[in-house]
Every structure is written in structure tokens, then in C-alpha cells.
Design a protein around this motif. Structure first.
Motif, PDB file in Angstrom:
ATOM      1  N   VAL A  28       0.835  -1.207   0.000  1.00 41.51           N
ATOM      2  CA  VAL A  28       0.000   0.000   0.000  1.00 41.51           C
ATOM      3  C   VAL A  28       0.867   1.254   0.000  1.00 41.51           C
ATOM      4  N   LEU A  31       3.259   1.436  -3.312  1.00 41.54           N
ATOM      5  CA  LEU A  31       2.594   1.875  -4.534  1.00 41.54           C
ATOM      6  C   LEU A  31       2.090   3.309  -4.402  1.00 41.54           C
ATOM      7  N   GLY A  32       1.618   3.678  -3.191  1.00 43.88           N
ATOM      8  CA  GLY A  32       1.195   5.070  -2.986  1.00 43.88           C
ATOM      9  C   GLY A  32       2.354   6.042  -3.130  1.00 43.88           C
ATOM     10  N   ALA A 296      -3.277  10.233  -2.540  1.00 45.67           N
ATOM     11  CA  ALA A 296      -2.974   8.799  -2.500  1.00 45.67           C
ATOM     12  C   ALA A 296      -1.947   8.496  -1.413  1.00 45.67           C
ATOM     13  N   SER A 439     -10.661   8.825   0.200  1.00 47.72           N
ATOM     14  CA  SER A 439     -10.995   8.095  -1.026  1.00 47.72           C
ATOM     15  C   SER A 439     -12.046   8.845  -1.829  1.00 47.72           C
ATOM     16  N   LEU A 675      -6.138   4.563 -12.140  1.00 44.96           N
ATOM     17  CA  LEU A 675      -5.525   3.642 -11.183  1.00 44.96           C
ATOM     18  C   LEU A 675      -5.483   4.239  -9.779  1.00 44.96           C
ATOM     19  N   LEU A 676      -5.200   5.560  -9.690  1.00 48.56           N
ATOM     20  CA  LEU A 676      -5.200   6.195  -8.380  1.00 48.56           C
ATOM     21  C   LEU A 676      -6.587   6.162  -7.759  1.00 48.56           C
ATOM     22  N   GLY A 679      -7.326   2.597  -6.817  1.00 48.33           N
ATOM     23  CA  GLY A 679      -6.509   2.236  -5.663  1.00 48.33           C
ATOM     24  C   GLY A 679      -7.069   2.811  -4.375  1.00 48.33           C
ATOM     25  N   SER A 680      -7.534   4.068  -4.433  1.00 51.90           N
ATOM     26  CA  SER A 680      -8.111   4.668  -3.227  1.00 51.90           C
ATOM     27  C   SER A 680      -9.373   3.940  -2.808  1.00 51.90           C
ATOM     28  N   LEU A 683      -8.282   0.722  -1.116  1.00 51.10           N
ATOM     29  CA  LEU A 683      -7.731   0.984   0.222  1.00 51.10           C
ATOM     30  C   LEU A 683      -8.833   1.280   1.233  1.00 51.10           C
TER      31      LEU A 683
END
Length: 795
Positions: A28, A31-32, A296, A439, A675-676, A679-680, A683
Motif C-alpha cells: 500500500v 505503490l502510494g 494517494a 478516497s 488507477l489512483l 486504488g483509493s 484501500l
């Protein structure tokens, strides 16, 4: 020291025994942090590039600004000769041509190179010193001798850094006169303009030796903007003084040559302009990207902090027992800090690898190999320090709040307690609500940016079932028409037409017009197209008709924006437009707005001229077929070969591939933001699941007792789902308030950026709510399956 090493070994062993805690934090945060490393690596590569030129701040480029044109053009050779004669605060001025390309024959292989042609004193003006050999002599520059200076990169890559390269003769692919290597340029120099790699340099007057098809009047026509002008300011002179001198020259040349220089001004541009151009290409909407990557990173820190809190909650009794046995608070804090340090060392390689891979991908053009790129980010001390520093700071920040909370707890109370606490007190609720809020902000920002990119990528015409071919035939002016006739006769071709340039191509023509109630001349972008062009491109006619083969230079077509601007009171068809000099044009049609040029403005006012203006050596043939667009390429190549055996097209590509390649960077950023955002979302759902899972684990005894007293599985499921909904509602409330405040800040600080609308916010909140409910379902189902007999037996 021995105690520290023992703590390190024990901490590392504990982390390796808990992959469910260690792996999520490393991935996490890694990648962030990767998105932030990528942006920093691109900025460092572009903005901090070293150039081995003398007094870089005094080195400037001279460009041409046509009236009504947003971009800057190069100059023509006559304009350069005129500028040299005007007084100004310049010590030197030189010219170069950067569009020359060839292939070197090195044994049994061919190496493609860019070969700029440089004018007299080019190396001296730039202050470049060769790393090997020499630059051109005055006699070689005057006569156009077949000599060359290799770039340091080409010398190392193609000639293995051979010091005996001086004096060697190198042949080119097409049998042109071989050239002799006289020098090697300084290391790190591949041209002044970032992103435009230069491999070797030859005297400008040797251009005919490399290019066998120069257009007529290449060195005498004032309308051919092929020449880059570089000037050096005198010591102590300012850019403002240089611009003032160019303003005087612009006015004088406009009066002396009104047919070519009227409405055009010379402007000074620093070397940093190409850096900003590359940044705009690689990172369009980069303010939004920075905000999204920052969110992110913050979301990753909050997620890691939630995992730390959950881990500490599970080990509360262990810590309380250690306190009771005499362990100091400093010793326990040191263990937590060691965990954060080791996790940072694990997350840093993930951040660096993912960040550099993303940065290199963003800076590469479609299909471009890394070896062909002029500038790519590499792992250096600055980026390494950034990755390690960000990882350590993020992990320390993530562990800080749970660590402070542990120090405030009463060991006796913890040891005396037998049950759990609520999810919030268990260390999950507050972090989960924060994750949901962040998010939501990131999803809303991504939604807005995706909408902006989609708007910038709209074409206004279909790209499927279409292909085009770029053809050059300076010695055969009728070739394009013959190929076009052959294509139109083919049963697989629905429409075929030609134009001076392909859609989104680089050809830029400005046309001065007056129309309607406008008395002043306006300079507008124009495109030259043949009969049936709009049918072939698939652009609808709003009114009037398309061009025909019988139309001459007095017929024009406007797009909707220009038609409304010139003729707001009614139809534009049949109305006259004045182009100056007593020549009047008739509007025969109006077409829907669409993108013909690379400019991102979809509604750019444009005028289309007929095939009579298409007196050029090169043109674009566009075909709309009834089947597969890729099959059209073979058909077009065959038609060219039948009309002229052995002829090869300059470019042959489907329109879909051409548009995708042209807008490649926009699509890259679109995917990055997508993707961001995703991804959020993942998460936030992961944090919600982890908090509820911990809640169920800590309240398992209470749930078993409730089940034994008559609570149904539905009641237990509803209680966990209710807790999840409360956390979601709290997070969404905080998120909406945060987005509202963020919008006000963005509107004040960057008024030009797109704003988050109610629809974007509603869509993001709905997506987050739906995904959050699914994340709540698994812990709720686990609670519903609690067996009271098993729970009471374990007690």
C-alpha cells in the motif's frame, strides 16, 4: 549495541511471521509512494537537466508568433538573414534545421539518426566544446563539406567509444555522399530542446547531400518556417532589451514584406520553454495529478496507521504484561519505531521501482524503445533519498498516533478486561472514516480529471474503418490524383480524399479573413483539403455542401464556431468573405466542429480551402473503407506501387492508431488517474473490512452470548452492517465537507482548473457506498456464523 541488534532480529522475525500485516503495508505504501516518486523523477529529469553550454541564461531562441496563433513557429532563412542585419544586444546569432533524418550504414546494419544541419558559428554561439576532435572550420561551413560531429551518445552506442573514429568515413543508406567524422560532441548534450534528440551535426550547406527532395525555394521563400534561430545576449544585457530590439525588427519587416511578414512578430524564448513543453506533453493537468498523488500518499499513511492500530489492539495484553513485568515505555516505543524503520526499508524498493517504471513509461512515446529516448529518469542519489525519506516519514507518521495511544493506556485495566471495545476504540473507526473521506476526494478529483481528458480527446469524427497514407512526389505532381482515382474505383473503398496534412498533423497554415460585420482582418488557422474530404473523414455537414473537383480558390468551408462568429445573424452559406487584396471568397458549406490540428481546443475556429491551394510536394490520402481498417493499408500501398513502381509511402497508418499515438500521453495520464482512483477505493474498502473484521474478532464472546440468549444470525449480521454503515456515513460526511473546502481552495489558487461538479461527487459517493457495503458484508457474514456453543466452551 547488542540489545539493539537483538531488538532488530526480534522485530524482523515478528514482521515476517505476520505477512497479513507486513505485506499490505509494504504494498500500500510502496505503490502510494510510487506515484510521488514518478512525478518527482520526471520533474527532476526535465527541470534540472545539465547542459554543457556556456552561460546558459544568455542563450535564447528566436521564434515567430503569427497573429491569432497560440503556438510559436520557426523562421524562414530570409527572415534569419534580415534579423542578423538589425542592431540589438546580441553577440551572435545562428540558425539550424532539426528535421533532417537518415540512416547510417555500419557494416551489415542500419542505424537511424537525426541529423540537424547547423549554420555558421553554431558551435561557437552555443559555447560547445567537443570531447574529441574539433568542430567545423569556416571553410567547411562555407562550402558545405561532407563532415560531421557525432553526439557523445551516438559515439558510445554505435561506435563503442572508439577514439580512432576521427577521420573515418561513414556511409548513409540511400547512397548519398559519405561524410567524414571530425569530432565528438560533449557528454550530456543531445540538443537544446528537451525531448528532441540530436545524433550528429553537419554544416547546413551540406543539406543537399542528406536530403534529395527539398521543396523549391527552401532557402529563398519567406513562407517556409523550417529554421531554428539561436541567439546569445551580450554580457549584462537583459531579455527585455533583446525583445525590444526584435519588436523593432518585426515592425520593419512587416512593412518591407507585407505579404509574408504582416501580422507576425519575433519573440524571444528561453531554453526552459522546451522543458515546459515536455512537461505539458508528459503531465497534462499535472496540478490535478500532484493533488491526486498527494491524496494517494495521505490515504496510504492513514491505511498503514489503521493497520498499526489494529496490530497494537491485538497485542494490548502483551504490552500490558510487559509493563507489569517492568518494561519501560521507551523500550516498547523503540520496538514500534524499529518496526516502522524495517517496514520503510521494505517499502522503499517498491516505491522506487514502481515510480521509476511509471516515470519512464510516461516519458516514452508509443512504440519508442528506451535506448532511443533522449531523456529518461534514472536512479540517482536524489531519487534514492526521496524514496527512502518518504518511506521512513510515512511509516513514522503512520505509527505515531497508535504509539501515543498505547502509552496512555492503563495496563491494569487492560489485564482486568475480558471483552472487546467498539470498533472505534479498537483503533479502526477513526482511521476508516478518514480513509473513506480521502478516497471520496480522490475519486471525485479523478472523475473530474478523466472528464477533462475525455473532452480533450474528442475528435468529432469516427476513427474506425479509416486509414491514411502520406505521399511525397516532388518530381511527379500528378501522382496523388492518380492514386486517388485508383482507390475510389476499388469496391472496398467507400470514400477517398486528400489534404495537405493528416488530422492532428503538424502542418499549420494561417489565413487572414474579414467577414460579416468585421472590418479588421483576423488571422485564422486553415487546412487545405480536396473534394469529398469531409465525407471521407465522417464529419457531418451542418449546411451547404462539400468541396467538388470544380471548386477553385474562391470557395471556402467554415466550421460552426467560425460561422457563428462571422455571421451570427443567419446562414453563412453563399455569404462573401474578404481575404484582402481585393480577393473575395464564397462560403459554400459549414461543417460540425472537429479537431484537425493538435490544439486541444475542440471548438477552434477554422477555415478549409480547396484543392487548388494544394500545390505541395507532399499530401495525405485518406480512405474510408467498408471493412477492416488495417486491410486498407495494403490496398493503399498496392495502389501507390501500381502508379509508381518502387515508391514507398512516407507514412501508412490507420486513423485509429494515429489518433491513439498522438494522444498517447493524455491516455497515459487518464490511466494513471484511473488507477489512483481505483486504488483509493480498494484501500478504503480494505480499511473498512479490516476494522469490522477486528471488531468481530474482539466481540466474538459477546456475540456468542447474544446468540445463546436468542439473537438470530440476521440480528448479528445487521449489527455489524449497521456499524459499517455508520463508519461509511461518517467518512462520506467528512469527505463531502473536505471536497467542498478543496474546491474553494482550488478555485481561488488555480481558477483555470476544472471544478468538481455535483454529478462527479454523487457518482463517487455512490461508487464508494456500494463498494463499502460489499466490504462490510464479509465480516458481517462471519459474525452471523458465530456458534454460541463453541464460544462458551472456549471460555
Amino acid at each position: 549495541m547488542s540489545n539493539l541488534l537483538l531488538d532488530l532480529r526480534q522485530t524482523l522475525r515478528a514482521l515476517l511471521r505476520s505477512p497479513g500485516f507486513t505485506l499490505p503495508i509494504v504494498l500500500v505504501l510502496g505503490l502510494g509512494l510510487g506515484a510521488n516518486v514518478a512525478l518527482h523523477a520526471i520533474l527532476q529529469t526535465v527541470l534540472l537537466r545539465p547542459l554543457p553550454v556556456a552561460e546558459r541564461e544568455n542563450l535564447l531562441l528566436i521564434k515567430v508568433q503569427p497573429k491569432g496563433e497560440k503556438g510559436l513557429w520557426n523562421a524562414s532563412h530570409p527572415q534569419f538573414e534580415d534579423l542578423k542585419g538589425f542592431p540589438g544586444p546580441f553577440t551572435a546569432m545562428t540558425e539550424s534545421i532539426h528535421e533532417s533524418e537518415t540512416r547510417l550504414r555500419l557494416g551489415d546494419r542500419l542505424v537511424s539518426v537525426t541529423c540537424p544541419m547547423v549554420g555558421e558559428g553554431w558551435f561557437r554561439t552555443l559555447g560547445l566544446r567537443p570531447s574529441l576532435g574539433r568542430t567545423f572550420t569556416a571553410d567547411e561551413e562555407a562550402t558545405g563539406a561532407p563532415v560531421a560531429v557525432l553526439s557523445h551518445r551516438l559515439w558510445r552506442a554505435a561506435f563503442q567509444g572508439d577514439p580512432s573514429i576521427l577521420g573515418r568515413t561513414v556511409s548513409t543508406e540511400r547512397g548519398l555522399v559519405p561524410f567524414t567524422v571530425v569530432g565528438v560532441g560533449p557528454a550530456g548534450f543531445e540538443g537544446l530542446e528537451l525531448g528532441q534528440r540530436e545524433d550528429l551535426w553537419m554544416p547546413m550547406k551540406s543539406l543537399m547531400r542528406v536530403s534529395s527532395a527539398l521543396p523549391p525555394g527552401f532557402f529563398t521563400n519567406r513562407e517556409i518556417p523550417a529554421f531554428h534561430i539561436t541567439a546569445r545576449l551580450k554580457a549584462g544585457a537583459t531579455r527585455a532589451e533583446g525583445q525590444a530590439a526584435l519588436d523593432v525588427a518585426s515592425a520593419a519587416l512587416a512593412k518591407a514584406h507585407p505579404e509574408s511578414d504582416s501580422g507576425r512578430a519575433f519573440v524571444l524564448e528561453g531554453l526552459e520553454a522546451s522543458e515546459q513543453t515536455l512537461l505539458n506533453r508528459v503531465l497534462p493537468q499535472r496540478t490535478l495529478l500532484f493533488a491526486a498523488s498527494g491524496l494517494a500518499l495521505l490515504l496510504g499513511v492513514v491505511s498503514a496507521s489503521g493497520l498499526f492500530a489494529a496490530r497494537i489492539r491485538r497485542r494490548e495484553k502483551e504490552f500490558a504484561m510487559r509493563y507489569a513485568l517492568g518494561a519501560s515505555g521507551g523500550a516498547l516505543a523503540r520496538r514500534l519505531l524499529l518496526e516502522a524503520l524495517l517496514l520503510a526499508l521494505m517499502a522503499a524498493p517498491v516505491a522506487l521501482a514502481s515510480g521509476l517504471a511509471l516515470a519512464r513509461r510516461l516519458m516514452l512515446n508509443p512504440g519508442q524503445a528506451a535506448s532511443d529516448a533522449s531523456t529518461l529518469p534514472t536512479l540517482d542519489g536524489g531519487i534514492l533519498a526521496l524514496g527512502l525519506g518518504l518511506s521512513l516519514a510515512a511509516l513514522l507518521l503512520a505509527a505515531l498516533i497508535p504509539m501515543l495511544r498505547t502509552r496512555r493506556q492503563d495496563p491494569a485495566q487492560i489485564l482486568a478486561s475480558r471483552g472487546g471495545r467498539t470498533a472505534t476504540s479498537a483503533g479502526g473507526g477513526l482511521f476508516v472514516a478518514t480513509q473513506v473521506a480521502l478516497s471520496l476526494s480522490l475519486l471525485a478529483a479523478s472523475s473530474v480529471a478523466l472528464g477533462a481528458f475525455r473532452s480533450a480527446a474528442q475528435m468529432g469524427y469516427p476513427t474506425a474503418h479509416r486509414a491514411f497514407m502520406q505521399v511525397s512526389a516532388p518530381q511527379d505532381p500528378g501522382l496523388a490524383e492518380r492514386v486517388l482515382a485508383r482507390l475510389r474505383a476499388h469496391p472496398e473503398v467507400a470514400f477517398a480524399a486528400r489534404s495537405a496534412a493528416a488530422p492532428l498533423g503538424g502542418l499549420r497554415v494561417m489565413f487572414g479573413l474579414r467577414g460579416g460585420d468585421r472590418t479588421e482582418m483576423e488571422h485564422l488557422p486553415a487546412a487545405m483539403v480536396g473534394a469529398g474530404w469531409f465525407h471521407a473523414l465522417g464529419v457531418p455537414l451542418v449546411e451547404g455542401r462539400d468541396f467538388t473537383d470544380r471548386d477553385g480558390k474562391d470557395k471556402v468551408i467554415l466550421n460552426e464556431t467560425l460561422a457563428r462568429s462571422f455571421f451570427p445573424d443567419g446562414s453563412a452559406v453563399g455569404r462573401p468573405i474578404d481575404m484582402g487584396g481585393g480577393q473575395r471568397l464564397e462560403v459554400v458549406g459549414v461543417v460540425a466542429d472537429h479537431r484537425m490540428r493538435f490544439d486541444p481546443d475542440f471548438h477552434l475556429p477554422m477555415i478549409w480551402l480547396t484543392h487548388e491551394w494544394l500545390q505541395m510536394d507532399s499530401c495525405c490520402l485518406l480512405v474510408a473503407g467498408r471493412g477492416n481498417a488495417r486491410a486498407l493499408r495494403g490496398l493503399m500501398k498496392d495502389a501507390l506501387a501500381q502508379e509508381k513502381p518502387g515508391a514507398e509511402p512516407d507514412q501508412l497508418i490507420t486513423l485509429e492508431d494515429h489518433v491513439a499515438a498522438t494522444l498517447h500521453q493524455e491516455h497515459q495520464n487518464l490511466r494513471l488517474l484511473g488507477l489512483l482512483g481505483m486504488g483509493s477505493l480498494v484501500l478504503a474498502c480494505f480499511g473498512l473490512w479490516a476494522a469490522l473484521n477486528l471488531h468481530v474478532a474482539l466481540r466474538r464472546r459477546d456475540m456468542g452470548i447474544r446468540a445463546a440468549l436468542g439473537a438470530t444470525a440476521q440480528h448479528l449480521l445487521a449489527s455489524v452492517m449497521g456499524l459499517g454503515l455508520r463508519l461509511l456515513a461518517l467518512g462520506l460526511g467528512i469527505g463531502v465537507a473536505g471536497v467542498w473546502a478543496l474546491m474553494r481552495l482550488v478555485q481561488w489558487r488555480w481558477p483555470g482548473l476544472p471544478q468538481i461538479g455535483a454529478l462527479d461527487l454523487a457518482f463517487s459517493a455512490g461508487t464508494l457506498l456500494l463498494a463499502g457495503l460489499l466490504a462490510c458484508l464479509l465480516p458481517a457474514l462471519r459474525a452471523a456464523r458465530v456458534n454460541p456453543a463453541d464460544v462458551l466452551r472456549s471460555e
